[in-house]
Structures are given as structure tokens and as C-alpha cells.
Design an enzyme around this catalytic site. Structure first.
Site, PDB file in Angstrom:
ATOM      1  N   GLU A 202      49.906 140.085 -46.617  1.00 48.23           N
ATOM      2  CA  GLU A 202      50.427 140.625 -45.368  1.00 48.23           C
ATOM      3  C   GLU A 202      51.912 140.302 -45.262  1.00 48.23           C
ATOM      4  O   GLU A 202      52.457 139.544 -46.079  1.00 48.23           O
ATOM      5  CB  GLU A 202      49.654 140.077 -44.162  1.00 48.23           C
ATOM      6  CG  GLU A 202      49.648 138.577 -44.055  1.00 48.23           C
ATOM      7  CD  GLU A 202      48.672 138.072 -42.992  1.00 48.23           C
ATOM      8  OE1 GLU A 202      47.868 138.865 -42.476  1.00 48.23           O
ATOM      9  OE2 GLU A 202      48.716 136.875 -42.680  1.00 48.23           O
TER      10      GLU A 202
ATOM     11  N   HIS B   5      49.017 136.394 -38.033  1.00 47.83           N
ATOM     12  CA  HIS B   5      49.059 134.969 -38.304  1.00 47.83           C
ATOM     13  C   HIS B   5      50.462 134.396 -38.127  1.00 47.83           C
ATOM     14  O   HIS B   5      51.444 135.119 -38.141  1.00 47.83           O
ATOM     15  CB  HIS B   5      48.579 134.677 -39.740  1.00 47.83           C
ATOM     16  CG  HIS B   5      47.214 135.197 -40.026  1.00 47.83           C
ATOM     17  ND1 HIS B   5      46.984 136.281 -40.832  1.00 47.83           N
ATOM     18  CD2 HIS B   5      45.996 134.783 -39.593  1.00 47.83           C
ATOM     19  CE1 HIS B   5      45.687 136.512 -40.893  1.00 47.83           C
ATOM     20  NE2 HIS B   5      45.062 135.623 -40.153  1.00 47.83           N
TER      21      HIS B   5
ATOM     22  N   THR C 139      31.568 113.906 -37.385  1.00 50.22           N
ATOM     23  CA  THR C 139      30.749 113.771 -36.172  1.00 50.22           C
ATOM     24  C   THR C 139      31.214 114.662 -35.026  1.00 50.22           C
ATOM     25  O   THR C 139      30.550 114.740 -33.994  1.00 50.22           O
ATOM     26  CB  THR C 139      30.716 112.308 -35.691  1.00 50.22           C
ATOM     27  OG1 THR C 139      32.050 111.878 -35.402  1.00 50.22           O
ATOM     28  CG2 THR C 139      30.089 111.387 -36.725  1.00 50.22           C
TER      29      THR C 139
END
Length: 297
Positions: free
Chosen positions: A216, A255, A17
């Protein structure tokens, strides 16, 4: 076939929701994913895009279960509670979408998953898509884009970058091939299903003929893929691109999991190790479909 998800996978959405839960449920439902139920405490009895909402995973399971997978779209501090609830109920595959999930929480989820024979992808992840069959998460963004950009085919895609997951798959489609399954493993240092585990699944999948991998700097995921090739566990051709060539030691690249400490996890160590065992390491992401064409014809 495909790996991890297909048209028969019964999906639960936790946090359905919320804003992200609603948006991504729409994508999944419109793409054809079998989204069976959603869970948000205190919102039981509602519907989201035709999907019934329950207060707890157990209530949903008792009413409409079992579920094969759960996509978790709750705030990062609540991911652990949601994941443990799903695992305890019997869900065997979890997608932990949020970033900034505390490392200690991820480790707790990992131990709990092992105890119950479950697996999880992420955190900090876009998800998994098996073209023409199902999507778990948010790859493609919208159903019409996902249908246009990704097509069924012989190439398995595994990536540590969400954006490059989609880009590489799009390039492969444009080159006239397609994908068996597209997997973003997540961008954090510790993830539930790292590259080696996904590559092994592609090795076992009869429809996957070649593997495209975006790696990476940081962690040893790519070196462990090389170990699997050297050991003969993985024999299918792998075409890889490794990002972070110009990154300095101790600097994060892209990241949370992309950081080099000393020589461990460096661009040089990954490329050297992969090439030693015969993995096709390319210099540009756009070279991936070209190399695949050389291999598959």
C-alpha cells in the site's frame, strides 16, 4: 518447510493473563502451536489454557526454556520493556502485537535486537501462520477457522494489512492452492521485518514457489522488493496488489504507515517500479489467485 515458525517452534506468551493474551493463547494452543510458557508479573504459578505462567521471562526460561519466539500482548506503553526482557533472555523472534507503540520505543527495540542477533515482527500486527504447523499471534481468530481457511501449499503471503493478509490467503486456498507461510508485517511506518525481508525468506524457502504480496502507499517497502528482484536476489514470481490508488498526498490510508509525502511512497511510484522489474501487479485483490494459477498452472 516454512518460514519463521513451524511445528517445532517453542513459544512464550508475554501478557498471557490479559484478555487478549488469554484469547490468542487459546487459538495458538488449539491450532497446535507449541506454547511452552507465559509471563505476567505477579501472576506466577497460574495456568492459562494449560500453559504455566511465570513472573519473569528469566524464570520461565530457567524452568522451561529455551524459547524460539515470544508473542507480546501487553499494553503499548509496556511493549518496550517486555521486548527488551525477552531479547536479553535469549529469545530470537518477537511478535509485537499492539498498535500505538511509541516510535522511539520501536527504534530502541530495533537497536537492542540487532545487538543480540534477534528479530521482531510488528508492531501493530496480526502475526504469522504456517498452515498445518503453527500460528504466532491471532491470524484466523479461531483454530477451526484457521484450519478451514488456510491450507499447506506453495504460495508465500506477505502483507502490510492484517485484514488483507487473511483475505488473500483465503482466496488462494479457495483457488485450490495453499500457503507455505502467511506473514502480516505490521501496519506502522517502522516495523521490525518489512516486506523485503520477508520476501527474501520466501526466496530461500524450498517449499515456496510463488509469492503473493499486498502493499500500500507509504514507506518504500515495495520499491525495495523491486530492487531485490532487479538485483537477482529474488527470482521467484511475485504477484502484488497495491492499495491506496485514490489516496491524496498527505492523507493517511488505512494504516499509520500508509501516507504519501510528495512522490515518495505513492501508488504510482510503487506500481511503476514493480512492473519495471517484472513483478505481476494486479488491479484487484481477487486477481491474485488467478495470476498465481497462470504462473503455477
Amino acid at each position: 518447510m516454512a518460514i519463521l515458525i513451524d511445528e517445532n517452534t517453542r513459544v512464550l506468551v508475554q501478557g498471557i493473563t490479559g484478555r487478549e493474551g488469554r484469547r490468542r493463547t487459546k487459538l495458538m494452543v488449539e491450532y497446535g502451536t507449541k506454547v511452552v510458557a507465559g509471563v505476567t508479573p505477579g501472576r506466577g504459578g497460574q495456568e492459562v489454557h494449560g500453559v504455566p505462567v511465570f513472573d519473569t521471562v528469566k524464570e520461565a526460561w530457567d524452568a522451561l526454556g529455551p524459547f524460539d519466539a515470544s508473542a507480546i500482548f501487553v499494553p503499548a506503553p509496556l511493549v518496550k520493556e517486555a521486548a527488551l526482557e525477552a531479547i536479553e533472555a535469549g529469545v530470537k523472534l518477537l511478535l509485537l502485537v499492539p498498535d500505538r507503540v511509541p516510535l522511539h520505543d520501536v527504534l530502541v527495540i530495533s537497536e537492542f535486537a540487532k545487538e543480540y542477533g534477534a528479530k521482531f515482527i510488528g508492531p501493530n500486527v496480526l502475526g504469522v501462520l504456517s498452515p498445518g504447523k503453527a500460528v504466532l499471534g491471532m491470524i484466523g481468530g479461531r483454530a477451526e477457522n484457521a484450519r478451514k481457511w488456510f491450507r499447506p501449499g506453495p504460495v508465500g503471503v506477505a502483507s502490510r494489512s492484517g485484514g488483507m493478509t487473511s483475505a488473500i490467503s483465503y482466496y488462494i486456498t479457495q483457488a485450490g492452492y495453499g500457503e507455505s507461510t502467511i506473514v502480516h508485517v505490521g501496519g506502522d511506518a517502522v516495523v521490525g521485518m518489512p516486506l523485503p525481508e520477508v520476501v527474501k525468506l520466501f526466496q530461500e524457502d524450498p517449499e515456496t514457489e510463488a509469492i503473493a504480496m499486498f502493499g500500500e502507499i507509504g514507506t518504500t517497502q515495495e520499491e525495495r522488493v523491486a530492487d531485490l528482484v532487479e538485483q537477482g536476489v529474488v527470482t521467484k514470481p511475485i504477484v502484488a496488489y497495491i492499495g491506496g490508488k485514490g489516496a491524496k498526498k498527505g492523507t493517511r490510508f488505512s494504516h499509520a504507515g500508509a501516507i504519501v509525502e510528495g512522490t515518495r511512497g505513492s501508488w504510482e511510484s510503487k506500481v511503476t517500479r514493480l512492473r519495471e522489474v517484472g513483478v505481476h501487479v494486479v488491479e484487484s485483490v481477487t486477481d491474485i489467485p488467478k495470476k498465481i494459477k497462470e504462473i503455477l498452472g
